[in-house]
Enzyme design. Structure first.
Site, PDB file in Angstrom:
ATOM      1  N   CYS A  28       0.795  -1.238   0.000  1.00 40.93           N
ATOM      2  CA  CYS A  28       0.000   0.000   0.000  1.00 40.93           C
ATOM      3  C   CYS A  28       0.823   1.282   0.000  1.00 40.93           C
ATOM      4  O   CYS A  28       0.715   2.094  -0.914  1.00 40.93           O
ATOM      5  CB  CYS A  28      -0.890   0.060   1.239  1.00 40.93           C
ATOM      6  SG  CYS A  28      -2.053  -1.285   1.395  1.00 40.93           S
ATOM      7  N   HIS A  38      -2.768   6.646   4.354  1.00 35.42           N
ATOM      8  CA  HIS A  38      -1.619   5.737   4.501  1.00 35.42           C
ATOM      9  C   HIS A  38      -0.290   6.313   4.000  1.00 35.42           C
ATOM     10  O   HIS A  38       0.594   5.569   3.559  1.00 35.42           O
ATOM     11  CB  HIS A  38      -1.892   4.374   3.829  1.00 35.42           C
ATOM     12  CG  HIS A  38      -1.252   3.242   4.590  1.00 35.42           C
ATOM     13  ND1 HIS A  38      -1.245   1.943   4.152  1.00 35.42           N
ATOM     14  CD2 HIS A  38      -0.573   3.242   5.762  1.00 35.42           C
ATOM     15  CE1 HIS A  38      -0.603   1.187   5.018  1.00 35.42           C
ATOM     16  NE2 HIS A  38      -0.188   1.955   6.011  1.00 35.42           N
ATOM     17  N   ASP A  45      -3.867  -1.017  -5.811  1.00 35.13           N
ATOM     18  CA  ASP A  45      -2.578  -0.540  -5.291  1.00 35.13           C
ATOM     19  C   ASP A  45      -1.535  -1.644  -5.250  1.00 35.13           C
ATOM     20  O   ASP A  45      -0.335  -1.379  -5.209  1.00 35.13           O
ATOM     21  CB  ASP A  45      -2.744   0.092  -3.897  1.00 35.13           C
ATOM     22  CG  ASP A  45      -3.187  -0.918  -2.846  1.00 35.13           C
ATOM     23  OD1 ASP A  45      -3.793  -1.967  -3.197  1.00 35.13           O
ATOM     24  OD2 ASP A  45      -2.925  -0.661  -1.652  1.00 35.13           O
ATOM     25  N   LYS A  82       0.007 -10.170  -3.031  1.00 32.72           N
ATOM     26  CA  LYS A  82       0.403  -8.927  -2.371  1.00 32.72           C
ATOM     27  C   LYS A  82       1.692  -9.169  -1.584  1.00 32.72           C
ATOM     28  O   LYS A  82       1.893 -10.266  -1.066  1.00 32.72           O
ATOM     29  CB  LYS A  82      -0.731  -8.569  -1.401  1.00 32.72           C
ATOM     30  CG  LYS A  82      -0.412  -7.473  -0.438  1.00 32.72           C
ATOM     31  CD  LYS A  82      -1.524  -7.295   0.575  1.00 32.72           C
ATOM     32  CE  LYS A  82      -1.174  -6.094   1.453  1.00 32.72           C
ATOM     33  NZ  LYS A  82      -2.199  -5.794   2.447  1.00 32.72           N
TER      34      LYS A  82
END
Ligand SMILES: *[C@@H]1O[C@H](CO)[C@@H](O)[C@H](O)[C@H]1NC(C)=O
Ligand SMILES: *[C@@H]1O[C@H](CO)[C@@H](O)[C@H](O)[C@H]1NC(C)=O
Ligand SMILES: *[C@@H]1O[C@H](CO)[C@@H](O)[C@H](O)[C@H]1NC(C)=O
Ligand SMILES: *[C@@H]1O[C@H](CO)[C@@H](O)[C@H](O)[C@H]1NC(C)=O
Ligand SMILES: *[C@@H]1O[C@H](CO)[C@@H](O)[C@H](O)[C@H]1NC(C)=O
Length: 502
Positions: free
Chosen positions: A72, A128, A272, A290
């Site tokens: 992220c 974030h 993302d 991820k």
């Protein structure tokens, strides 16, 4: 003419001129889905119900080779700075809740440039990029308004993280009134309000980083009910989370139409990073997840939509990278390209608008230094070739959906799927490491699912790419990843994750 009247006339003329210039500039709605895997959207997988996304994508241009970073914070920093995260110290994992870290103050963020172009700038959703100091936060970094949360994840209804500490902000005030409302609905409602109230004499930049579909897996029944045929409960609920976001996007599209903005709006959509198979996400047939530099972690679901696109209804196979949104949006907004010499972003608007070949021929997937003694976590792409050096991330298998599990093609290769486990066994001397822990070369055009390591067959390509990777590594600044600081503990701020402790 009396001097005061003259002045009035001049102001009027200036006002007319500027509203004329602004009116021509397109609105930009930039939607970011969190942890949405390659196989988690209807236009890549008919089992997922995302009619609004699919319609926008099919009327626009699907980016078939759009890449992001594996996590992220690095991707979001790339979107908003146009710089690779290892130039800003944000390459290592993500910003954790108590870390006194944010995007460096001396880097210009996208909304700051768009504001100079006359845009109204709003962010709704997940930030974030750090919040320990007020100067880190969206309304101090170029956004006119902020509605959303600072951290990487939280409860979708209570909007809390950790010991029930609230992280939901309405500009610079905690929002204690929206507990119980699912975030996709909350964000769509706010987006509608901003769109409805928008002063049409100015162009609009709306940055919409949804909470969906990041963990925790939470969704109202009416969305998971759409997937009664999916056996696995986590996958069923996760699929519902995609449909909830899709409905929110449908509502926002309707709001744009009702406000008369739709016909001059570029809608851009990207994930993302890849999906997390442990939390319902899926990247099949791509390898990895991820937090890995395999294609499954980095090849994004992405498309653009808008009347300014001259060629639509197809997949563009050109390369696009997370950093490229920056210069591309600047071009759309009529701004001169960012002059920063170390800018990594490229203006790829001719590719999107006209369907031209991508001007990008190479990019760096990611650079980080994790898990010593296995140094490195790096990959580079040049043309069709991808070279990986060092630990690729904690999952190196293919998360094969049930309906493909008859195909032995993937299962044969599946024994090292948990790379962290392999690593721990290696440390206990009970396993040798697979070769890809050291390095690997793939031809992504011929082998997009990364099955055939070419390191031994193509030593010259390996040599060249290794050199390029080392050059990129020389530009890496040390990761800004200090330990957490308890000064940021929400207990010090009435149970709210609050800026003001660094
Ligand atoms: C920006 O700030 C960082 C520290 O946060 C520093 O290392 C870097 O040199 C600065 N860059 C410029 C161009 O001032
Ligand atoms: C230009 O990029 C460097 C990182 O390579 C960064 O330190 C600097 O602050 C940037 N300048 C602006 C104006 O963004
Ligand atoms: C979309 O709009 C409808 C009608 O106003 C509403 O019932 C629904 O909750 C909205 N969905 C989302 C996800 O915002
Ligand atoms: C799926 O969602 C339902 C509520 O809609 C919930 O009761 C159940 O615990 C969830 N299961 C998982 C595995 O997330
Ligand atoms: C998109 O990518 C896939 C996998 O890499 C490839 O097989 C396909 O041909 C590409 N589509 C287009 C239109 O180039």
């Amino acid at each position: 003419m009396a001097p005061d009247r003259c002045w009035t006339v001049l102001v009027l003329v200036a006002g007319l001129c500027s509203s004329f210039t602004y009116a021509k500039l397109p609105n930009i709605v930039f939607i970011v889905a969190d942890d949405l895997g390659f196989n988690d959207v209807g236009f890549n997988n008919p089992d997922i119900l995302s009619p609004n996304i699919d319609k926008l994508a099919s009327e626009g241009v699907i980016l078939n080779q759009s890449y992001v970073h594996p996590l992220c914070t690095p991707s979001r920093s790339a979107f908003l700075t146009g710089l690779y995260p290892w130039k800003t110290g944000l390459q290592h994992q993500v910003i954790f809740p108590l870390q006194p870290v944010c995007a460096p103050y001396n880097v210009t963020l996208l909304p700051e440039v768009l504001k100079e172009q006359g845009y109204a700038t709003h962010i709704i959703g997940k930030w974030h990029l750090g919040f320990c100091n007020w100067n880190c936060t969206p309304t101090y970094r170029g956004f006119d308004s902020f509605f959303g949360f600072y951290n990487g994840q939280e409860d979708y209804y209570a909007h809390t993280l950790g010991v029930n500490a609230l992280d939901l902000w309405d500009n610079e005030k905690p929002d204690r009134l929206d507990g119980g409302i699912y975030s996709a609905e909350l964000f769509a409602k706010r987006a509608k309000r901003i769109i409805t109230n928008h002063d049409k004499s100015r162009p609009l930049f709306l940055y919409l980083p949804f909470q969906n579909v990041h963990a925790p897996v939470q969704v109202p029944h009416r969305y998971s009910n759409m997937y009664a045929h999916i056996q696995d409960e986590t996958r069923r609920n996760f699929s519902g989370m995609v449909s909830a976001m899709d409905e929110a996007i449908g509502n926002i599209t309707t709001a744009l139409k009702e406000a008369g903005l739709y016909d001059n709006t570029l809608i851009a959509f990207t994930s993302d990073n890849g999906g997390n198979p442990n939390q319902g996400g899926n990247n099949f047939p791509l390898r990895g997840s991820k937090d890995t530099i395999w294609e499954g972690g980095t090849r994004a679901v992405a498309f653009v939509h808008g009347p300014m696109l001259q060629k639509t209804g197809y997949r563009h196979n050109g390369k696009f990278h997370a950093v490229d949104w920056f210069q591309t949006f600047l071009a759309v907004a009529g701004a001169s390209p960012a002059a920063n010499k170390s800018m990594d972003s490229m203006n790829l608007w001719p590719m999107l608008e006209l369907g031209k070949d991508s001007a990008r021929t190479e990019f760096v997937y990611h650079l980080d230094n994790k898990l010593p003694p296995l140094q490195g976590h790096a990959a580079i792409r040049v043309g069709d070739y991808k070279y990986i050096k060092g630990f690729p991330g904690p999952f190196s298998g293919w998360a094969v959906p049930p309906k493909f599990q008859q195909s032995r093609k993937y299962l044969n290769l599946d024994d090292d799927r948990d790379s962290l486990d392999v690593f721990h066994k290696y440390m206990r001397k009970s396993k040798t490491l697979p070769e890809y822990f050291e390095h690997a070369l793939f031809n992504i055009r011929d082998d997009p699912t990364e099955q055939k390591n070419l390191v031994h067959t193509m030593p010259q390509v390996v040599q060249d790419m290794k050199m390029k990777l080392e050059l990129a590594q020389q530009e890496m600044v040390p990761a800004n990843a200090p330990p957490g600081d308890n000064k940021g503990n929400p207990n010090n701020f009435g149970g709210v994750w609050t800026p003001g402790w660094c």
